[in-house]
Design a protein around this motif. Structure first.
Motif, PDB file in Angstrom:
ATOM      1  N   LEU A  58       0.833  -1.211   0.000  1.00 18.45           N
ATOM      2  CA  LEU A  58       0.000   0.000   0.000  1.00 18.45           C
ATOM      3  C   LEU A  58       0.865   1.258   0.000  1.00 18.45           C
ATOM      4  O   LEU A  58       0.483   2.297  -0.555  1.00 18.45           O
ATOM      5  CB  LEU A  58      -0.920  -0.015   1.233  1.00 18.45           C
ATOM      6  CG  LEU A  58      -1.913   1.148   1.364  1.00 18.45           C
ATOM      7  CD1 LEU A  58      -2.821   1.224   0.137  1.00 18.45           C
ATOM      8  CD2 LEU A  58      -2.746   1.002   2.627  1.00 18.45           C
ATOM      9  N   SER A  69      -5.166   5.483  -1.978  1.00 16.91           N
ATOM     10  CA  SER A  69      -5.981   4.273  -2.118  1.00 16.91           C
ATOM     11  C   SER A  69      -6.532   3.875  -0.753  1.00 16.91           C
ATOM     12  O   SER A  69      -5.787   3.779   0.220  1.00 16.91           O
ATOM     13  CB  SER A  69      -5.133   3.137  -2.695  1.00 16.91           C
ATOM     14  OG  SER A  69      -5.854   1.926  -2.671  1.00 16.91           O
ATOM     15  N   HIS A  72      -7.483  -1.272  -0.474  1.00 20.25           N
ATOM     16  CA  HIS A  72      -6.504  -2.288  -0.869  1.00 20.25           C
ATOM     17  C   HIS A  72      -6.878  -3.685  -0.383  1.00 20.25           C
ATOM     18  O   HIS A  72      -6.392  -4.675  -0.936  1.00 20.25           O
ATOM     19  CB  HIS A  72      -5.130  -1.907  -0.337  1.00 20.25           C
ATOM     20  CG  HIS A  72      -4.102  -1.808  -1.423  1.00 20.25           C
ATOM     21  ND1 HIS A  72      -4.266  -1.025  -2.545  1.00 20.25           N
ATOM     22  CD2 HIS A  72      -2.900  -2.405  -1.582  1.00 20.25           C
ATOM     23  CE1 HIS A  72      -3.216  -1.136  -3.323  1.00 20.25           C
ATOM     24  NE2 HIS A  72      -2.377  -1.978  -2.764  1.00 20.25           N
ATOM     25  N   SER A 243      -1.069  -3.880  -6.139  1.00 22.97           N
ATOM     26  CA  SER A 243      -2.218  -4.791  -6.002  1.00 22.97           C
ATOM     27  C   SER A 243      -1.756  -6.244  -5.996  1.00 22.97           C
ATOM     28  O   SER A 243      -2.282  -7.074  -5.240  1.00 22.97           O
ATOM     29  CB  SER A 243      -3.207  -4.564  -7.151  1.00 22.97           C
ATOM     30  OG  SER A 243      -3.613  -3.222  -7.218  1.00 22.97           O
ATOM     31  N   SER A 270      -8.817  -2.631   5.107  1.00 21.00           N
ATOM     32  CA  SER A 270      -8.153  -1.537   4.387  1.00 21.00           C
ATOM     33  C   SER A 270      -7.678  -0.461   5.362  1.00 21.00           C
ATOM     34  O   SER A 270      -6.611   0.135   5.183  1.00 21.00           O
ATOM     35  CB  SER A 270      -9.113  -0.917   3.361  1.00 21.00           C
ATOM     36  OG  SER A 270      -9.415  -1.840   2.341  1.00 21.00           O
TER      37      SER A 270
END
Length: 355
Positions: A58, A69, A72, A243, A270
């Motif tokens: 991340l 983001s 994730h 990712s 996340s």
């Protein structure tokens, strides 16, 4: 003579560091095999390694690239489910094709293939999210990634073949198959190996020309474009790589527990990743590693509070943003903060700058 060749010293120092890490891993495995490290401590070590992969992945997007983001865990879910289904199809009698595709004993060699396949699937999912995100930044990208997290978990919730909301189980049989070949704590070994490889891969990427291009987006995207950096391509590659690593963390997480359900990869997961990234420092790989270790121990300390721990963890994120938004390490590495730790650089003139 060695000191006159910085590149040679650097390579030698890295070799020493890798040997040191390998020795530590061998000691942990030996102590685990002898029963001196119990199952609980082994699970904590494995959780630390998985969190290191998750937080570091991340950090590529939120730290090095300067984007935002927030979903994730969705990519972690893709990697977890793809690798779990492949593991069941390959090594165990299953509801998908019946008999295993390969003898269960082959899990000892094919397990990394299963985990990497999960990572590739997660990278492709990241590609699908990255393409419509090209023209967005900051809040808009955050909304897209949160939406993708919900889309992935909702889709899994409605696929009965992989257990839907009930979850998917049976991955422990892969570990038992490996133990039948050679009685070693294989899951612990593979998770530590993957953690080291992922950290080295991120270190190498961010030290390369490609990594410099990714970092340039963080400081000034327009200036980076003027300097001939293909920012769209950099964003795409960084998001896919990030990712994919999250997917690898998901695959290892699934096999460590032997059971997964969509609830394991919701927005709370996340949030855990964001807490680790911002706690360690944006754009600091060693910061992500340290924060993953600290955060895993914190979760274990808060475990008796059960659901109330989710009051303290978001509160930690709020306090961090208020009083130290740059995190513990900022964008520095641990050798910049503690130069006395340069035990592997005695022969060189290390300047303390990160790659």
């Amino acid at each position: 003579m060695m000191a006159l060749v910085p590149g040679l010293n650097k390579g030698k120092n890295q070799t020493k560091l890798i040997i040191f890490i390998a020795v530590v891993m061998v000691i942990i495995v030996l102590l685990s095999s002898l029963g001196l490290i119990n199952q609980y401590i082994q699970s904590v070590i494995m959780s630390i390694c998985i969190n290191i992969i998750f937080a570091s992945s991340l950090n590529i997007v939120n730290g090095y690239m300067g984007e935002f983001s927030c979903g994730h865990a969705g990519f972690m879910a893709v990697g977890a489910y793809v690798s779990s289904v492949l593991s069941l199809i390959f090594f165990t009698e299953n509801k998908f094709i019946g008999n295993p595709l390969f003898p269960p004993q082959t899990a000892l060699f094919l397990f990394p293939v299963v985990i990497i396949a999960g990572g590739i699937a997660a990278a492709l999912a990241g590609l699908l999210v990255a393409i419509p995100s090209f023209k967005t930044r900051d809040d808009y990208l955050a909304i897209i990634t949160i939406a993708s997290n919900y889309i992935i978990t909702t889709a899994i919730n409605n696929i009965s073949a992989i257990g839907a909301s009930r979850g998917l189980m049976g991955m422990k049989s892969t570990m038992f198959a490996m133990n039948d070949v050679l009685p070693l704590p294989w899951m612990l070994i593979w998770i530590m190996v993957f953690a080291v490889i992922c950290v080295i891969a991120i270190k190498r990427l961010m030290g390369s020309v490609l990594g410099k291009g990714i970092s340039a987006i963080r400081y000034d995207e327009i200036s980076a474009e003027i300097m001939s950096v293909n920012t769209n391509q950099m964003k795409l590659l960084a998001f896919m790589f990030s990712s994919g690593l999250a997917g690898i963390a998901g695959g290892l997480f699934a096999h460590m527990l032997g059971f997964i359900n969509p609830g394991s990869f919701n927005i709370m997961k996340s949030t855990e990743g964001m807490v680790m990234v911002y706690l360690g420092g944006m754009g600091s790989l060693s910061g992500s590693v340290l924060s993953a270790i600290f955060f895993t121990f914190l979760l274990e300390l808060l475990r008796p509070l059960q659901i109330l721990k989710w009051v303290f963890i978001p509160l930690l994120l709020i306090l961090l943003m208020q009083f130290r938004p740059e995190g513990l390490m900022g964008n520095r590495e641990i050798l910049d903060v503690l130069p006395k730790l340069k035990l592997f650089n005695r022969g060189g003139k290390g300047n303390g700058k990160s790659a």
